[in-house]
Scaffold this active site. Structure first.
Site, PDB file in Angstrom:
ATOM      1  N   ASP A 199      21.041  -3.180   8.208  1.00 30.79           N
ATOM      2  CA  ASP A 199      20.272  -2.404   9.187  1.00 30.79           C
ATOM      3  C   ASP A 199      20.687  -2.726  10.627  1.00 30.79           C
ATOM      4  O   ASP A 199      20.856  -1.834  11.457  1.00 30.79           O
ATOM      5  CB  ASP A 199      18.774  -2.671   9.007  1.00 30.79           C
ATOM      6  N   SER A 254      12.967   0.746  11.427  1.00 33.91           N
ATOM      7  CA  SER A 254      12.314   0.716  12.735  1.00 33.91           C
ATOM      8  C   SER A 254      12.391  -0.700  13.315  1.00 33.91           C
ATOM      9  O   SER A 254      12.535  -0.870  14.529  1.00 33.91           O
ATOM     10  CB  SER A 254      10.854   1.163  12.619  1.00 33.91           C
ATOM     11  N   GLY A 276       7.508   1.726   8.982  1.00 34.68           N
ATOM     12  CA  GLY A 276       7.314   1.540   7.539  1.00 34.68           C
ATOM     13  C   GLY A 276       7.893   2.660   6.712  1.00 34.68           C
ATOM     14  O   GLY A 276       7.490   2.862   5.577  1.00 34.68           O
ATOM     15  N   TYR A 278      10.972  -7.999  -2.518  1.00 37.46           N
ATOM     16  CA  TYR A 278      12.334  -8.025  -1.995  1.00 37.46           C
ATOM     17  C   TYR A 278      12.962  -9.408  -2.235  1.00 37.46           C
ATOM     18  O   TYR A 278      14.075  -9.525  -2.764  1.00 37.46           O
ATOM     19  CB  TYR A 278      12.311  -7.680  -0.505  1.00 37.46           C
ATOM     20  N   GLU A 319      22.617   0.434  -2.088  1.00 33.94           N
ATOM     21  CA  GLU A 319      21.275  -0.130  -1.870  1.00 33.94           C
ATOM     22  C   GLU A 319      21.114  -1.461  -2.588  1.00 33.94           C
ATOM     23  O   GLU A 319      21.481  -1.597  -3.762  1.00 33.94           O
ATOM     24  CB  GLU A 319      20.236   0.881  -2.381  1.00 33.94           C
TER      25      GLU A 319
END
Ligand code: GLA
Length: 389
Positions: free
Chosen positions: A176, A131, A126, A226, A37
């Protein structure tokens, strides 16, 4: 609902809306990251898998030329994009993921076909399960299907990542979009975010499952945190004199500790440790060493909570409950997954205990937070596909 049924459902919605049959049906999955991560934008390794939750589009050539119309079957909202000019940002907000991809194809010198599209998604919004990447990759897959021109998978993923960066304002890494394009059934994907090399890591042992626990606390990545983490990593790399934290070792970091702020030091410590954990976890999965993989997941969570500070109370509660259930109760490991600040946790559990573990997590989480969690299991799914009609 299975993917085939979902496809049929969206095709029926298309028919209702536009009064004729759809010609193409495409789908792209969301993902859960097993480990690795905040390593992707540091040129490190990630180990995600595609999940059985999808963005799906049914489409046909448009009745009106130069127009790309999208009907959101869930929110009953329509929008039309003018494709005779360079596509720019616009309203509604969700259309920007699609707009960004269309602009990406235009930048490649490709003409966008005029299409009528019906769309739905089963990836929770979210929830930290990508998504948005699913929507981007779904759009790109539709353009490929409708033009009959497939593009290189790496280029496709990068085009979609650029859409997220430039049209949705999230300076995300490449994980992603890569997994949504390249996922394979019963496999995790070990992705080297520097070279873009991928290795499929088989995960077909029926004795374990990945349990996804949505805290139902919304995560919002465009909030600046972020981008701040990313900048702190760049600062650390600069002080260490390396191109990115991928090139730094834990020893190097210790020696340079006095030359950086405590915060920057902690951020770098997370990234350097997490890259190593990810490589080890991939070996663990290959060897079906589930206790080993589970421990790496717990260590990842501790590091994301303490050093990287991207967890939140609700995610920590889920991991605590998982630890309480423990190995004896069938939990090998658990951690937050995705960008953080809410969204989902992922737990590696024994298949035979899935039901009891889910019930226990749901009940204890409700007691401790007052919130209902959404919990589901997913096998590693395939990446973006064109469905047969
Ligand atoms: C988000 C980003 C990814 C990655 C993760 C953190 O999901 O989109 O690129 O950086 O956060 O690992």
């Amino acid at each position: 609902m299975k993917l085939k049924e979902l496809g049929a459902h969206v095709a029926a919605e298309f028919q209702k809306k536009y009064g004729r049959q759809a010609r193409w049906i495409v789908a792209a999955p969301g993902r859960v990251n097993v480990i690795g991560e905040h390593t992707d934008y540091n040129d490190g390794f990630v180990l995600p898998m595609a999940i059985e939750r999808y963005a799906i589009m049914a489409a046909d050539t448009a009745a009106v030329p130069e127009k790309f119309s999208i009907y959101d079957t869930q929110f009953k909202e329509s929008t039309t994009i003018d494709i005779s000019v360079p596509v720019t940002k616009g309203q509604p907000k969700w259309s920007n993921y699609i707009r960004g991809v269309l602009a990406g194809f235009q930048n490649r010198g490709q003409k966008i076909p005029a299409l009528d599209v019906a769309f739905m998604s089963t990836v929770p919004l979210g929830g930290g399960l990508s998504s948005s990447a699913a929507l981007e990759v779904c759009t790109a897959t539709l353009i490929e299907a409708a033009t009959g021109r497939e593009i290189d998978p790496v280029e496709k993923a990068l085009l979609c990542q650029k859409a997220e960066y430039e049209f949705a304002g999230v300076p995300c890494g490449i994980m992603d979009q890569f997994i949504s394009v390249m996922g394979r059934e019963n496999h995790l994907l070990l992705l080297d975010c520097r070279s873009h090399e991928t290795q499929l890591v088989p995960m077909s042992d029926p004795s374990v499952e990945l349990l996804i626990v949505n805290t139902n606390v919304k995560h919002e990545l465009s909030g600046g945190e972020y981008a701040q983490r990313r900048a702190q990593c760049e600062t650390a790399a600069k002080i260490l004199g390396v191109a990115s934290l991928r090139d730094a070792t834990a020893d190097q970091l210790e020696r340079a500790k006095g030359r950086m702020s405590e915060v920057v030091y902690c951020r770098a410590r997370h990234v350097i440790g997490e890259i190593e954990r990810t490589v080890h976890a991939a070996e663990g999965v290959r060897a079906s060493n589930w206790p080993g993989v589970g421990n790496l997941m717990y260590a990842s969570h501790a590091s994301l909570r303490g050093d990287y500070e991207v967890s939140c109370k609700e995610l920590d509660v889920v991991v605590e409950i998982a630890e309480e259930i423990g190995y004896k109760g069938g939990v090998y490991g658990c951690r937050m997954t995705g960008g953080g600040f809410g969204g989902c946790a992922v737990a590696l559990v024994k298949t035979e205990s899935v039901e009891t573990i889910s019930q226990k997590i749901a009940a204890d989480y409700k007691t401790k937070t007052g919130i209902e969690a959404t919990i589901f299991v997913s096998r590693p799914a395939a990446g973006a596909t064109v469905l047969e009609i």
